[in-house]
Motif scaffolding. Structure first.
Motif, PDB file in Angstrom:
ATOM      1  N   VAL A  64       0.847  -1.132  -0.087  1.00  0.00           N
ATOM      2  CA  VAL A  64      -0.207  -0.050  -0.142  1.00  0.00           C
ATOM      3  C   VAL A  64       0.805   1.395   0.410  1.00  0.00           C
ATOM      4  O   VAL A  64       0.513   2.621  -0.977  1.00  0.00           O
ATOM      5  N   GLY A  65       1.677   1.317   0.845  1.00  0.00           N
ATOM      6  CA  GLY A  65       2.398   2.257   0.408  1.00  0.00           C
ATOM      7  C   GLY A  65       3.960   3.186  -0.521  1.00  0.00           C
ATOM      8  O   GLY A  65       3.709   3.748  -0.491  1.00  0.00           O
ATOM      9  N   CYS A  66       3.832   1.163  -1.701  1.00  0.00           N
ATOM     10  CA  CYS A  66       4.261   1.391  -2.993  1.00  0.00           C
ATOM     11  C   CYS A  66       3.641   2.253  -3.537  1.00  0.00           C
ATOM     12  O   CYS A  66       3.371   3.185  -4.606  1.00  0.00           O
ATOM     13  N   TRP A  67       1.824   1.765  -3.584  1.00  0.00           N
ATOM     14  CA  TRP A  67       0.758   2.073  -3.795  1.00  0.00           C
ATOM     15  C   TRP A  67       0.574   3.203  -3.528  1.00  0.00           C
ATOM     16  O   TRP A  67       0.530   4.296  -5.001  1.00  0.00           O
ATOM     17  N   SER A  68       0.665   4.021  -2.615  1.00  0.00           N
ATOM     18  CA  SER A  68       0.791   5.182  -3.039  1.00  0.00           C
ATOM     19  C   SER A  68       1.561   6.856  -3.253  1.00  0.00           C
ATOM     20  O   SER A  68       1.208   7.328  -3.619  1.00  0.00           O
ATOM     21  N   ASP A  69       3.095   5.718  -3.640  1.00  0.00           N
ATOM     22  CA  ASP A  69       3.987   6.319  -4.324  1.00  0.00           C
ATOM     23  C   ASP A  69       3.681   6.608  -5.781  1.00  0.00           C
ATOM     24  O   ASP A  69       4.030   7.001  -6.437  1.00  0.00           O
ATOM     25  N   VAL A  70       2.921   5.586  -6.013  1.00  0.00           N
ATOM     26  CA  VAL A  70       2.530   5.250  -7.212  1.00  0.00           C
ATOM     27  C   VAL A  70       1.449   6.402  -7.934  1.00  0.00           C
ATOM     28  O   VAL A  70       1.677   7.236  -9.191  1.00  0.00           O
ATOM     29  N   VAL A  71       0.085   6.295  -7.221  1.00  0.00           N
ATOM     30  CA  VAL A  71      -0.902   6.785  -7.766  1.00  0.00           C
ATOM     31  C   VAL A  71      -1.273   8.611  -6.819  1.00  0.00           C
ATOM     32  O   VAL A  71      -1.707   9.242  -7.347  1.00  0.00           O
ATOM     33  N   GLY A  72      -0.481   8.748  -6.700  1.00  0.00           N
ATOM     34  CA  GLY A  72      -0.697   9.555  -5.428  1.00  0.00           C
ATOM     35  C   GLY A  72      -1.089   9.926  -4.220  1.00  0.00           C
ATOM     36  O   GLY A  72      -1.709   8.845  -3.916  1.00  0.00           O
TER      37      GLY A  72
END
Length: 478
Positions: free
Chosen positions: A102-110
């Motif tokens: 989820v942390g990495c996903w927040s880096d990707v999608v904002g």
């Protein structure tokens, strides 16, 4: 071997909107203010930070209303102690696997999109908890929260995007203070609601409502007032894409308009970039961050061992009842809140060297654990308990800042998510080690915690992370 700043994230996906955090918001022409007076941009940035502090407060306020009631409720549904333990551990297991993703996903999608999704999915989980009338539904209700309850991690990553490296520890400390205040008030409200008819279901519903309110607050944030510039190109990127939750599509379109070819490969898919980012982070963890994560694990287990039998130790060693132990816990928590305000002066005293402050706070924590384990009088135990809340609060903020300093804020969500996964491992290990230590003595858990803390101190002393403030600045400027 020390890695150069440009090599640390080789193989990672292109940065989706994580741009450098400027020291101060850029002033528009004609808006210059007198020297020493905050400009309109500084006031807007401060207002945005206060909104984030409120998000942290509401998050832990809602959670702390329900968490103390979970074990009682699942047993009231007919679950045996073993089943209740398995159900309780399922949340930590889900957090372990989902934190980094989820942390990495927040880096990707904002940050904005990921923050809204996590809050709303958590609200759904607590709403399902309000309708859990059997053990199966109770277990099912813990799944959404276990996967998506990462509001605090994403908020910290957003804070790291907004402030300078020098300001970051102080801002993170203030955010932790606001969150801790919610954790102090939540159990009081939850305990009151639990005494009403259908108290647990009402409390869970109120918790879900708090999360919905929090999502509405995030939606209404003054995102347009927070403007960060990207100095490395001349594209009109006055808005931070990480804040707006945009992908690179807008930037790619602008680049195409300037004659730059637009990438249409599979890496443009969000989850493909998540995988690429995780592959890039692996080399960083093995080379530079392993010291930080090992120290985080050891100190987390040490503190959890202390808290695992805190009430039982006070009762068996000093004859202190649960009510008196509760008062002591509240007093200690209040001091932990004050630690957030003391962090700024402490950092100035240490010349803004978070690593030194973490080292010394870890020494203090380990010493206090040893004193608590060997205390023969109640006064010594109470003093150690109160001071431990202060030292652990300082240590938590410093270890978070150190993760971002060593790894850089480009992948702040991923790094903080990995830190949460490490803490989740500690939550699994601490009860097991505590049970073994209690077989030896009631003083066993804090004594073992002190030993682990001193091991962390030795590791920090002999293996200082290679990255420093300058490297963090270089990563920000990429």
């Amino acid at each position: 071997m020390r890695m150069e700043p440009g090599e640390q994230f080789s193989g990672m996906a292109p940065d989706r909107g994580l741009i450098s955090a400027t020291p101060r918001p850029r002033q528009e022409p004609g808006t210059a203010t007198q020297e020493g007076a905050p400009g309109p941009g500084a006031v807007r940035a401060r207002r945005f930070l206060l909104c984030l502090y409120l998000v942290g407060f509401l998050d832990l306020f809602g959670v702390s209303m329900v968490v103390p009631l979970l074990s009682v409720h699942v047993k009231s549904l007919g679950a045996s102690p073993t089943v209740a333990g398995i159900v309780g551990s399922s949340y930590g297991i889900l957090q372990f696997f989902s934190s980094t993703l989820v942390g990495c996903w927040s880096d990707v999608v904002g940050r904005r999109s990921s923050l809204l999704v996590c809050i709303l999915c958590s609200a759904l989980g607590y709403l399902m908890l309000a309708a859990s009338t059997n053990v199966f539904l109770f277990t099912l209700a813990r799944v959404p929260a276990g996967i998506f309850k990462h509001t605090l991690s994403i908020s910290r990553a957003l804070l790291a995007d907004l402030v300078t490296e020098e300001e970051r520890p102080v801002v993170l400390g203030q955010f932790n203070t606001a969150s801790s205040m919610g954790f102090i008030l939540g159990p009081v409200v939850g305990g009151y609601l639990a005494e009403l008819d259908g108290g647990f279901y009402l409390t869970a519903f109120v918790c879900s409502s708090v999360f919905v309110l929090n999502a509405g607050l995030v939606w209404l944030f003054p995102w347009s007032e927070v403007k960060l510039s990207s100095p490395e190109d001349d594209l009109p990127r006055g808005r931070n894409q990480a804040l707006w939750g945009k992908t690179d599509s807008a930037t790619q379109g602008a680049a195409s308009a300037k004659g730059t070819p637009e990438s249409k490969g599979p890496a443009s898919l969000p989850w493909a970039e998540v995988r690429a980012t995780l592959r890039g982070l692996r080399s960083l963890v093995l080379s530079a961050l392993w010291v930080v994560f090992v120290v985080r694990l050891l100190m987390a287990v040490a503190v959890m061992l202390y808290y695992s039998n805190f009430v039982l130790a006070l009762e068996e060693r000093f004859g202190l009842g649960p009510r008196a132990a509760g008062y002591l816990t509240s007093c200690s928590s209040a001091l932990g809140v004050l630690a957030g305000f003391a962090l700024g002066p402490l950092l100035r005293l240490y010349g803004h060297q978070s690593y030194r402050l973490l080292l010394h706070s870890s020494v203090l924590t380990s010493t206090l654990l040893l004193l608590f384990a060997s205390a023969r009088g109640l006064d010594v135990a109470v003093a150690c308990s109160v001071l431990l809340s202060f030292s652990t609060a300082i240590g938590r903020t410093c270890i978070t800042d150190l993760q971002l300093t060593v790894g850089g804020v480009r992948a702040g969500g991923s790094l903080l998510g990995m830190g949460q996964s490490v803490t989740a491992v500690g939550r699994v290990l601490a009860p097991i080690l505590s049970g073994v230590a209690q077989e030896v003595s009631p003083c066993g858990p804090p004594g073992l915690g002190a030993a682990l803390g001193f091991v962390a101190v030795v590791i920090m002393s002999r293996n200082r992370p290679h990255s420093g403030g300058q490297q963090g600045d270089e990563l920000k400027s990429e």
